[in-house]
Design a protein around this motif. Structure first.
Motif, PDB file in Angstrom:
ATOM      1  N   PHE A 339       0.814  -1.214   0.000  1.00 15.36           N
ATOM      2  CA  PHE A 339       0.000   0.000   0.000  1.00 15.36           C
ATOM      3  C   PHE A 339       0.850   1.269   0.000  1.00 15.36           C
ATOM      4  CE2 PHE A 339      -3.384  -2.817   0.473  1.00 15.36           C
ATOM      5  CZ  PHE A 339      -4.597  -2.132   0.435  1.00 15.36           C
ATOM      6  N   ARG A 340       2.122   1.178   0.337  1.00 21.71           N
ATOM      7  CA  ARG A 340       2.985   2.351   0.254  1.00 21.71           C
ATOM      8  C   ARG A 340       3.272   2.709  -1.210  1.00 21.71           C
ATOM      9  NH1 ARG A 340       5.792  -0.278   4.598  1.00 21.71           N
ATOM     10  NH2 ARG A 340       5.519   0.838   6.567  1.00 21.71           N
ATOM     11  N   LYS A 341       3.226   1.713  -2.086  1.00 27.14           N
ATOM     12  CA  LYS A 341       3.559   1.938  -3.483  1.00 27.14           C
ATOM     13  C   LYS A 341       2.339   1.831  -4.396  1.00 27.14           C
ATOM     14  CE  LYS A 341       7.560   0.513  -4.891  1.00 27.14           C
ATOM     15  NZ  LYS A 341       8.671  -0.346  -5.348  1.00 27.14           N
ATOM     16  N   MET A 342       1.461   0.881  -4.122  1.00 26.64           N
ATOM     17  CA  MET A 342       0.277   0.673  -4.955  1.00 26.64           C
ATOM     18  C   MET A 342      -0.917   1.344  -4.254  1.00 26.64           C
ATOM     19  SD  MET A 342      -0.912  -2.930  -6.722  1.00 26.64           S
ATOM     20  CE  MET A 342       0.732  -3.284  -7.341  1.00 26.64           C
ATOM     21  N   LYS A 343      -0.908   2.678  -4.256  1.00 30.21           N
ATOM     22  CA  LYS A 343      -1.881   3.435  -3.480  1.00 30.21           C
ATOM     23  C   LYS A 343      -3.249   3.545  -4.150  1.00 30.21           C
ATOM     24  CE  LYS A 343       1.754   6.216  -1.292  1.00 30.21           C
ATOM     25  NZ  LYS A 343       2.288   7.593  -1.065  1.00 30.21           N
ATOM     26  N   ASP A 344      -3.281   3.525  -5.463  1.00 30.14           N
ATOM     27  CA  ASP A 344      -4.537   3.698  -6.187  1.00 30.14           C
ATOM     28  C   ASP A 344      -5.380   2.426  -6.089  1.00 30.14           C
ATOM     29  OD1 ASP A 344      -6.573   3.914  -8.196  1.00 30.14           O
ATOM     30  OD2 ASP A 344      -5.335   5.411  -9.236  1.00 30.14           O
ATOM     31  N   PRO A 345      -6.604   2.511  -5.535  1.00 31.07           N
ATOM     32  CA  PRO A 345      -7.435   1.298  -5.399  1.00 31.07           C
ATOM     33  C   PRO A 345      -7.774   0.648  -6.733  1.00 31.07           C
ATOM     34  CG  PRO A 345      -8.704   3.274  -4.865  1.00 31.07           C
ATOM     35  CD  PRO A 345      -7.277   3.697  -4.960  1.00 31.07           C
ATOM     36  N   LYS A 346      -7.842   1.423  -7.801  1.00 31.42           N
ATOM     37  CA  LYS A 346      -8.141   0.820  -9.108  1.00 31.42           C
ATOM     38  C   LYS A 346      -6.970  -0.003  -9.619  1.00 31.42           C
ATOM     39  CE  LYS A 346     -11.891   3.532 -11.021  1.00 31.42           C
ATOM     40  NZ  LYS A 346     -12.417   4.237 -12.222  1.00 31.42           N
ATOM     41  N   VAL A 347      -5.761   0.401  -9.286  1.00 35.23           N
ATOM     42  CA  VAL A 347      -4.589  -0.379  -9.678  1.00 35.23           C
ATOM     43  C   VAL A 347      -4.581  -1.709  -8.925  1.00 35.23           C
ATOM     44  CG1 VAL A 347      -2.062  -0.475  -9.684  1.00 35.23           C
ATOM     45  CG2 VAL A 347      -3.234   1.655 -10.289  1.00 35.23           C
ATOM     46  N   ALA A 399      -8.294  -8.341 -19.965  1.00 38.63           N
ATOM     47  CA  ALA A 399      -8.927  -7.221 -20.672  1.00 38.63           C
ATOM     48  C   ALA A 399      -9.647  -6.297 -19.686  1.00 38.63           C
ATOM     49  CB  ALA A 399      -9.908  -7.756 -21.716  1.00 38.63           C
ATOM     50  N   ALA A 400     -10.380  -6.883 -18.752  1.00 40.57           N
ATOM     51  CA  ALA A 400     -11.078  -6.068 -17.752  1.00 40.57           C
ATOM     52  C   ALA A 400     -10.084  -5.353 -16.849  1.00 40.57           C
ATOM     53  CB  ALA A 400     -12.009  -6.953 -16.927  1.00 40.57           C
ATOM     54  N   ALA A 401      -8.985  -6.029 -16.530  1.00 39.47           N
ATOM     55  CA  ALA A 401      -7.961  -5.413 -15.692  1.00 39.47           C
ATOM     56  C   ALA A 401      -7.314  -4.225 -16.396  1.00 39.47           C
ATOM     57  CB  ALA A 401      -6.906  -6.450 -15.315  1.00 39.47           C
ATOM     58  N   LYS A 402      -7.055  -4.368 -17.709  1.00 44.39           N
ATOM     59  CA  LYS A 402      -6.438  -3.270 -18.458  1.00 44.39           C
ATOM     60  C   LYS A 402      -7.356  -2.049 -18.492  1.00 44.39           C
ATOM     61  CE  LYS A 402      -3.754  -2.419 -22.649  1.00 44.39           C
ATOM     62  NZ  LYS A 402      -3.198  -3.040 -23.874  1.00 44.39           N
ATOM     63  N   LYS A 403      -8.643  -2.293 -18.588  1.00 44.72           N
ATOM     64  CA  LYS A 403      -9.600  -1.186 -18.570  1.00 44.72           C
ATOM     65  C   LYS A 403      -9.539  -0.434 -17.253  1.00 44.72           C
ATOM     66  CE  LYS A 403     -14.480  -0.134 -19.375  1.00 44.72           C
ATOM     67  NZ  LYS A 403     -15.839  -0.700 -19.675  1.00 44.72           N
ATOM     68  N   LEU A 404      -9.379  -1.169 -16.147  1.00 48.99           N
ATOM     69  CA  LEU A 404      -9.267  -0.531 -14.838  1.00 48.99           C
ATOM     70  C   LEU A 404      -7.997   0.319 -14.750  1.00 48.99           C
ATOM     71  CD1 LEU A 404     -10.394  -3.513 -12.586  1.00 48.99           C
ATOM     72  CD2 LEU A 404     -11.512  -1.276 -12.690  1.00 48.99           C
ATOM     73  N   ALA A 408      -7.653   4.351 -14.216  1.00 44.35           N
ATOM     74  CA  ALA A 408      -6.827   4.916 -13.153  1.00 44.35           C
ATOM     75  C   ALA A 408      -5.919   6.027 -13.680  1.00 44.35           C
ATOM     76  CB  ALA A 408      -5.986   3.821 -12.501  1.00 44.35           C
ATOM     77  N   GLY A 409      -5.732   6.083 -14.993  1.00 43.49           N
ATOM     78  CA  GLY A 409      -4.929   7.141 -15.598  1.00 43.49           C
ATOM     79  C   GLY A 409      -3.442   6.968 -15.422  1.00 43.49           C
ATOM     80  N   VAL A 410      -2.995   5.739 -15.137  1.00 45.70           N
ATOM     81  CA  VAL A 410      -1.560   5.509 -14.959  1.00 45.70           C
ATOM     82  C   VAL A 410      -0.906   5.246 -16.307  1.00 45.70           C
ATOM     83  CG1 VAL A 410      -1.863   4.628 -12.625  1.00 45.70           C
ATOM     84  CG2 VAL A 410      -1.910   3.038 -14.551  1.00 45.70           C
ATOM     85  N   THR A 411       0.380   5.477 -16.378  1.00 40.25           N
ATOM     86  CA  THR A 411       1.130   5.220 -17.594  1.00 40.25           C
ATOM     87  C   THR A 411       1.326   3.721 -17.779  1.00 40.25           C
ATOM     88  OG1 THR A 411       2.302   7.333 -17.366  1.00 40.25           O
ATOM     89  CG2 THR A 411       3.291   5.677 -18.826  1.00 40.25           C
ATOM     90  N   LEU A 412       0.996   3.251 -18.979  1.00 42.51           N
ATOM     91  CA  LEU A 412       1.152   1.829 -19.283  1.00 42.51           C
ATOM     92  C   LEU A 412       2.367   1.603 -20.183  1.00 42.51           C
ATOM     93  CD1 LEU A 412      -2.573   0.769 -19.915  1.00 42.51           C
ATOM     94  CD2 LEU A 412      -1.261   0.703 -17.795  1.00 42.51           C
ATOM     95  N   PRO A 413       3.091   0.489 -20.025  1.00 40.53           N
ATOM     96  CA  PRO A 413       2.853  -0.530 -19.009  1.00 40.53           C
ATOM     97  C   PRO A 413       3.228  -0.033 -17.605  1.00 40.53           C
ATOM     98  CG  PRO A 413       4.859  -1.032 -20.214  1.00 40.53           C
ATOM     99  CD  PRO A 413       4.230   0.136 -20.905  1.00 40.53           C
ATOM    100  N   TYR A 414       2.492  -0.510 -16.617  1.00 42.45           N
ATOM    101  CA  TYR A 414       2.654  -0.084 -15.231  1.00 42.45           C
ATOM    102  C   TYR A 414       3.634  -1.039 -14.540  1.00 42.45           C
ATOM    103  CZ  TYR A 414       1.272   1.409 -10.517  1.00 42.45           C
ATOM    104  OH  TYR A 414       1.263   1.904  -9.227  1.00 42.45           O
ATOM    105  N   PRO A 415       4.822  -0.551 -14.147  1.00 45.62           N
ATOM    106  CA  PRO A 415       5.847  -1.462 -13.611  1.00 45.62           C
ATOM    107  C   PRO A 415       5.549  -1.918 -12.177  1.00 45.62           C
ATOM    108  CG  PRO A 415       6.639   0.799 -13.541  1.00 45.62           C
ATOM    109  CD  PRO A 415       5.295   0.843 -14.236  1.00 45.62           C
ATOM    110  N   ILE A 416       5.682  -3.196 -11.925  1.00 46.94           N
ATOM    111  CA  ILE A 416       5.564  -3.734 -10.566  1.00 46.94           C
ATOM    112  C   ILE A 416       6.614  -4.821 -10.366  1.00 46.94           C
ATOM    113  CG2 ILE A 416       3.101  -3.233 -10.288  1.00 46.94           C
ATOM    114  CD1 ILE A 416       2.525  -6.205 -10.819  1.00 46.94           C
ATOM    115  N   THR A 417       7.035  -4.990  -9.115  1.00 46.59           N
ATOM    116  CA  THR A 417       7.970  -6.042  -8.730  1.00 46.59           C
ATOM    117  C   THR A 417       7.248  -7.041  -7.838  1.00 46.59           C
ATOM    118  OG1 THR A 417       9.904  -4.606  -8.865  1.00 46.59           O
ATOM    119  CG2 THR A 417      10.100  -6.555  -7.479  1.00 46.59           C
TER     120      THR A 417
END
Length: 580
Positions: A339-347, A399-404, A408-417
């Protein structure tokens, strides 16, 4: 797959789970050893038992141990408790505490807000000195040193009758090393001769279960305490003691403790059959099973908590299959967003929607390895209810996840570890998750850790965006699942995230935990906990992956092989011996 799960032992209705697997080598219903092992008639004292482990054990300090396998291994060998659980495959027996270092199972007052126990006469430390009430008091005090004694269970921080510091939200007592608020602790935990009394700020009717299930209440000699340097030191009061030093990466050997008096103990708890027990750490799961299947040399007298890897299933046949057991485990494996990094609930919602739990299960071995999960609470636990947030398709929907993510308005691709305990099988499972995550618009970096795990994901400054976790209830109640994992108040400190690996913090959830802990009935407690789980699902505080199945193999000279609810379905060292 993974070598361990974080705590431990979802005990209650395990009988319902194991019954369906009895034909596959599960526990019988009469309290005897699991199928595939020689019976007690073959068991005799002597010989060396080998316990094969892949990754390092992160804590052997009693107040810091919080892995189910390790809790019982050390309970049966070097650490005794006020009360403990006996050896039995009957859950009603195995989940009923019996006296250990105490004369009985305790006396409660004030509706469970006060508990007293009297320490037995004649119980000693490995150097021959008697175990005292003050040793138990000091052991409990160490739990409050949250800057030093990290990684272990923290129930005492919420329950013991000590005021809360307004600034930190933690108890006003900070443990024996700093000593601030010592007078407050001394009022909450008192000694009168050999009798210790604990006073709580809320009812704790199942406190004896908590003592038996964990090591947080274990005695600890003050003169042996070196704080963090004690993490790999063992000062025994059980039938075995450490021979030499404990090596984090290699293990250690336990030998007979000459100052242990079996007259103060029971063979219903500790048969203590092997002359010595070698914990051999560092071999891969595949190497371990190559040895166990070949059944030669030291492997003949070996057990392991590593599960049979899926590629080896076709080798478990004929005489080899006679040494195998399949058990439903008390554990649920899950994912935790940071939650410190993935703060947006839609993400976070997108991550959940894109998660392909079926691919994870298939890559890990299918239905011999896992069953689907719809909550972080195991179905064996009282109070279980499927979480509606996780009732969607197990395959995920990229597909549904990409729509979310787009919403959320984040830059894609959205990097995660993604951080997880590394094994060959786990690497395949992680790759399976990455495939649908990447298809949804994430850019996933796989971060498999080999040498240590929980020590890393408990750090507040970790780089992980999402982490693997595994959990079973600490004792037979759902109050020991969601509360210890997501109540931010005892977990989140300056130095550690405790068991709240994703740094989740919710006043609504914490309020429901308080409601459950103060409930006047089990029904009210269950209702509050079920609502708390719904809140977790709505916030995507976790994503359930599966319920682990335990498929084990042991050597041909292992006798009385048993897995019990008390041992979290791992091999129970209280019963096991080796054929001479």
């Amino acid at each position: 797959m993974f070598k361990y799960r974080k705590r431990v032992f979802a005990a209650t209705a395990v009988v319902a789970l194991t019954a369906g697997l009895a034909a596959c080598g599960g526990s019988d219903s009469a309290g005897g050893p699991s199928a595939g092992g020689s019976t007690d008639a073959d068991a005799a004292a002597g010989g060396t038992l080998n316990y094969l482990i892949f990754a390092p054990i992160e804590h052997v300090d009693p107040q810091r141990i919080y892995v189910g396998r390790d809790i019982t291994n050390f309970s049966r060998t070097v650490y005794r408790q006020l009360v403990t659980f006996p050896i039995s495959t009957d859950p009603k027996v195995s989940n009923t505490p019996v006296p250990d270092l105490a004369t009985d199972t305790g006396t409660s007052k004030d509706g469970g807000k006060e508990w007293s126990f009297t320490v037995k006469d004649g119980v000693n430390w490995e150097d021959g000195q008697p175990i005292t009430c003050d040793d138990f008091k000091y052991g409990a005090s160490r739990v409050f040193a949250t800057d030093v004694i990290t990684g272990g269970p923290n129930y005492l921080l919420s329950y013991l009758d000590i005021p809360t510091d307004e600034k930190t939200g933690l108890p006003a007592y900070d443990g024996p090393y700093k000593g601030d608020g010592q007078d407050l602790f001394d009022k909450a935990v008192t000694c009168d001769g050999s009798t210790i009394t604990y006073k709580f700020n809320k009812p704790w009717p199942d406190f004896p279960l908590a003592i038996a299930a964990l090591h947080m209440m274990d005695p600890y000699r003050k003169d042996k305490d070196q704080g963090d340097k004690s993490n790999f030191q063992i000062f025994s009061n059980g039938p075995y003691k450490l021979d030499g030093a404990w090596s984090k990466n290699k293990g250690a050997t336990l030998v007979r403790n000459d100052n242990y008096d079996p007259k103060t103990d029971s063979t219903d708890v500790r048969k203590a059959l092997p002359e010595s027990i070698v914990f051999n750490i560092g071999q891969t799961t595949e190497t371990i099973y190559d040895q166990l299947i070949a059944d030669s040399g030291d492997a003949q007298t070996a057990v392991t908590g590593q599960r049979i890897p899926a590629p080896y299933y076709n080798q478990i046949e004929g005489p080899v299959a006679d040494r195998a057991t399949l058990e439903a485990s008390p554990y649920v494996d899950y994912l935790v967003p940071n939650f410190r990094k993935m703060k947006d609930p839609k993400v976070r919602e997108a991550l959940k929607v894109a998660t392909n739990a079926k691919a994870w299960i298939d890559a890990g071995g299918g239905d011999k390895a896992f069953a689907p999960a719809e909550s972080i609470v195991n179905p064996a636990v009282v109070g279980y209810k499927a979480n509606p947030a996780f009732s969607g398709p197990q395959e995920g929907d990229p597909a549904a996840a990409k729509k979310l993510l787009e919403e959320a308005g984040v830059t894609l691709p959205y990097p995660i570890t993604f951080t997880y305990p590394k094994t060959d099988t786990a690497d395949k499972q992680a790759a399976a998750l990455k495939e649908t995550w990447d298809a949804a618009g994430f850019d996933v970096t796989l971060d498999g850790l080999g040498d240590t795990y929980y020590d890393v994901i408990q750090k507040p400054d970790k780089d992980s965006d999402v982490m693997w976790g595994g959990w079973g209830s600490d004792w037979p109640s759902a109050i020991t699942v969601t509360a210890p994992l997501f109540d931010s108040r005892p977990n989140l400190t300056e130095n550690s995230d405790g068991q709240d690996y994703g740094a989740y913090k919710s006043d609504e959830f914490n309020g429901l935990v308080d409601q459950a802990q103060n409930a006047a009935s089990l029904e009210d407690q269950t209702a509050a906990l079920q609502q708390a789980d719904i809140v977790l699902g709505q916030d995507v505080a976790y994503i359930p992956l599966e319920i682990a199945q335990f498929y084990f193999l042991h050597g041909s000279k292992v006798v009385n092989f048993t897995t019990t609810p008390a041992s979290s379905s791992y091999p129970d060292l209280g019963a096991i011996g080796v054929k001479q």
